[in-house]
Design an enzyme around this catalytic site. Structure first.
Site, PDB file in Angstrom:
ATOM      1  N   LYS A  10       0.963  -1.287  -0.140  1.00 19.35           N
ATOM      2  CA  LYS A  10       0.178  -0.226   0.057  1.00 19.35           C
ATOM      3  C   LYS A  10       0.968   1.214   0.054  1.00 19.35           C
ATOM      4  O   LYS A  10       0.618   2.344  -0.824  1.00 19.35           O
ATOM      5  CB  LYS A  10      -0.877   0.322   1.182  1.00 19.35           C
ATOM      6  N   ARG A  44      -9.316   1.233   8.977  1.00 18.86           N
ATOM      7  CA  ARG A  44      -8.962  -0.105   9.342  1.00 18.86           C
ATOM      8  C   ARG A  44      -9.861  -0.915   9.969  1.00 18.86           C
ATOM      9  O   ARG A  44      -9.715  -2.113  10.362  1.00 18.86           O
ATOM     10  CB  ARG A  44      -7.563  -0.069  10.256  1.00 18.86           C
ATOM     11  N   ARG A  82      12.130  -5.870   4.874  1.00 22.00           N
ATOM     12  CA  ARG A  82      12.209  -4.349   4.145  1.00 22.00           C
ATOM     13  C   ARG A  82      12.863  -3.407   5.170  1.00 22.00           C
ATOM     14  O   ARG A  82      12.770  -3.455   6.438  1.00 22.00           O
ATOM     15  CB  ARG A  82      10.687  -4.012   3.887  1.00 22.00           C
ATOM     16  N   ARG A 118      11.556  -0.836  10.728  1.00 22.81           N
ATOM     17  CA  ARG A 118      10.267  -0.385  11.494  1.00 22.81           C
ATOM     18  C   ARG A 118      10.306  -1.651  12.680  1.00 22.81           C
ATOM     19  O   ARG A 118      10.512  -2.711  12.366  1.00 22.81           O
ATOM     20  CB  ARG A 118       9.002  -0.750  10.836  1.00 22.81           C
ATOM     21  N   ARG A 123      -0.256  -8.474  13.597  1.00 22.76           N
ATOM     22  CA  ARG A 123      -0.990  -7.425  12.478  1.00 22.76           C
ATOM     23  C   ARG A 123      -1.699  -8.196  11.435  1.00 22.76           C
ATOM     24  O   ARG A 123      -2.735  -7.526  11.083  1.00 22.76           O
ATOM     25  CB  ARG A 123       0.289  -6.440  11.749  1.00 22.76           C
TER      26      ARG A 123
HETATM   27  P1  AMP Z   1       0.923   0.880   8.816  1.00 26.70           P
HETATM   28  O1  AMP Z   1       1.990   1.613   8.855  1.00 26.70           O
HETATM   29  O2  AMP Z   1      -0.184   1.082   8.425  1.00 26.70           O
HETATM   30  O3  AMP Z   1       1.427  -0.708   8.973  1.00 26.70           O
HETATM   31  O4  AMP Z   1       0.628   0.832  10.452  1.00 26.70           O
HETATM   32  C1  AMP Z   1       1.617   0.559  11.432  1.00 26.70           C
HETATM   33  C2  AMP Z   1       0.561   0.531  12.954  1.00 26.70           C
HETATM   34  O5  AMP Z   1       0.119   1.502  13.164  1.00 26.70           O
HETATM   35  C3  AMP Z   1      -0.704  -0.629  12.763  1.00 26.70           C
HETATM   36  O6  AMP Z   1      -0.060  -2.063  13.255  1.00 26.70           O
HETATM   37  C4  AMP Z   1      -1.381  -0.114  13.983  1.00 26.70           C
HETATM   38  O7  AMP Z   1      -0.899  -0.639  15.284  1.00 26.70           O
HETATM   39  C5  AMP Z   1      -1.155   1.194  13.771  1.00 26.70           C
HETATM   40  N1  AMP Z   1      -2.299   1.721  12.817  1.00 26.70           N
HETATM   41  C6  AMP Z   1      -2.244   2.472  11.724  1.00 26.70           C
HETATM   42  N2  AMP Z   1      -3.152   2.798  10.975  1.00 26.70           N
HETATM   43  C7  AMP Z   1      -4.227   2.517  12.098  1.00 26.70           C
HETATM   44  C8  AMP Z   1      -5.630   2.770  11.898  1.00 26.70           C
HETATM   45  N3  AMP Z   1      -6.359   3.086  10.904  1.00 26.70           N
HETATM   46  N4  AMP Z   1      -6.318   2.242  12.948  1.00 26.70           N
HETATM   47  C9  AMP Z   1      -5.667   1.679  14.203  1.00 26.70           C
HETATM   48  N5  AMP Z   1      -4.380   1.733  14.158  1.00 26.70           N
HETATM   49  C10 AMP Z   1      -3.486   2.201  12.930  1.00 26.70           C
END
Ligand code: AMP
Length: 219
Positions: free
Chosen positions: A13, A88, A127, A161, A172
């Protein structure tokens, strides 16, 4: 044009959002990036979010919605935006509808990137990004041309990360299947859901995206 990208962690994404951002001149809004910036700055929001992110869970809807609502009103979203990692949960998707209605805007397309879970673990745990310019790489699939040097800016510092380890990735993916996957049906009912094959190479996925978005009747 306003877009939503759906798909599990590691589906691509972020990578595809950056490509779409350049191609269509619309702003990527990644809630994960926003939260990581909050954590890095040591803010109250960052302090609340950090433990949840490290465990692979989802941060509270209220915190996320407040962050997005503020962001949508900034000038760089005027030409359109790509939501990456948001919504989400179905509750977030419903609240987003309200926020957009208040602003008189709509989502044109929700694109789901379809991938296999097991492949995602390999993708995510390999990554890394350039600490200086943010360019993304992968140990196996997309290494830097010269070891230890960023292809784009020549930077020599890289970061991974904190939540990209196998244990957190499994949590996740579980959160994705339990809470996020049902969102696809929500957008299918609205008639704006499209899917692309995310197991294809990055540029192919990009081509599929642009084909879906520029197809006759797509707008
Ligand atoms: P991402 O970079 O999108 O993989 O997000 C990393 C982490 O941020 C996720 O595993 C969640 O803990 C938190 N997070 C990101 N976006 C959301 C969202 N829309 N709702 C809830 N938690 C989020």
């Amino acid at each position: 044009m306003n877009l939503i990208l759906l798909g599990p962690p590691g589906a691509g994404k972020g990578t595809q959002s950056k490509m779409l951002q350049e191609f269509f001149n619309i702003q990527q809004l990644s809630t994960g990036d926003m939260l990581r910036a909050e954590v890095a700055s040591g803010s109250d929001v960052g302090k609340q979010a950090k433990g949840i992110m490290d465990a692979g869970g989802l941060v509270s809807d209220s915190l996320i919605l407040a962050m997005i609502s503020k962001r949508l009103d900034q000038a760089d979203c005027a030409n359109g935006f790509i939501l990456d990692g948001f919504p989400r949960t179905v509750a977030q998707a419903e609240s987003l509808d309200g926020m957009l209605e208040d602003r008189g805007i709509t989502i044109d397309h929700a694109i789901e990137i379809k991938v296999d879970d097991e492949a995602m673990i390999t993708r995510i745990t390999g990554r890394f990004t350039c600490a200086k310019c943010g360019a993304g790489y992968h140990d196996t699939f997309q290494p830097t041309k010269k070891a230890g040097v960023c292809d784009k800016c020549g930077g020599t510092q890289f970061s991974r990360r904190a939540d990209d380890n196998a244990e957190t990735v499994r949590a996740r993916l579980a959160a994705y299947h339990a809470q996020t996957a049902p969102i696809s049906a929500f957008y299918a009912r609205k008639g704006i859901l499209k899917t692309v094959d995310g197991m294809a190479p990055i540029d192919d996925v990009g081509r599929q995206m642009r084909a879906v978005l520029t197809a006759k009747g797509a707008g």
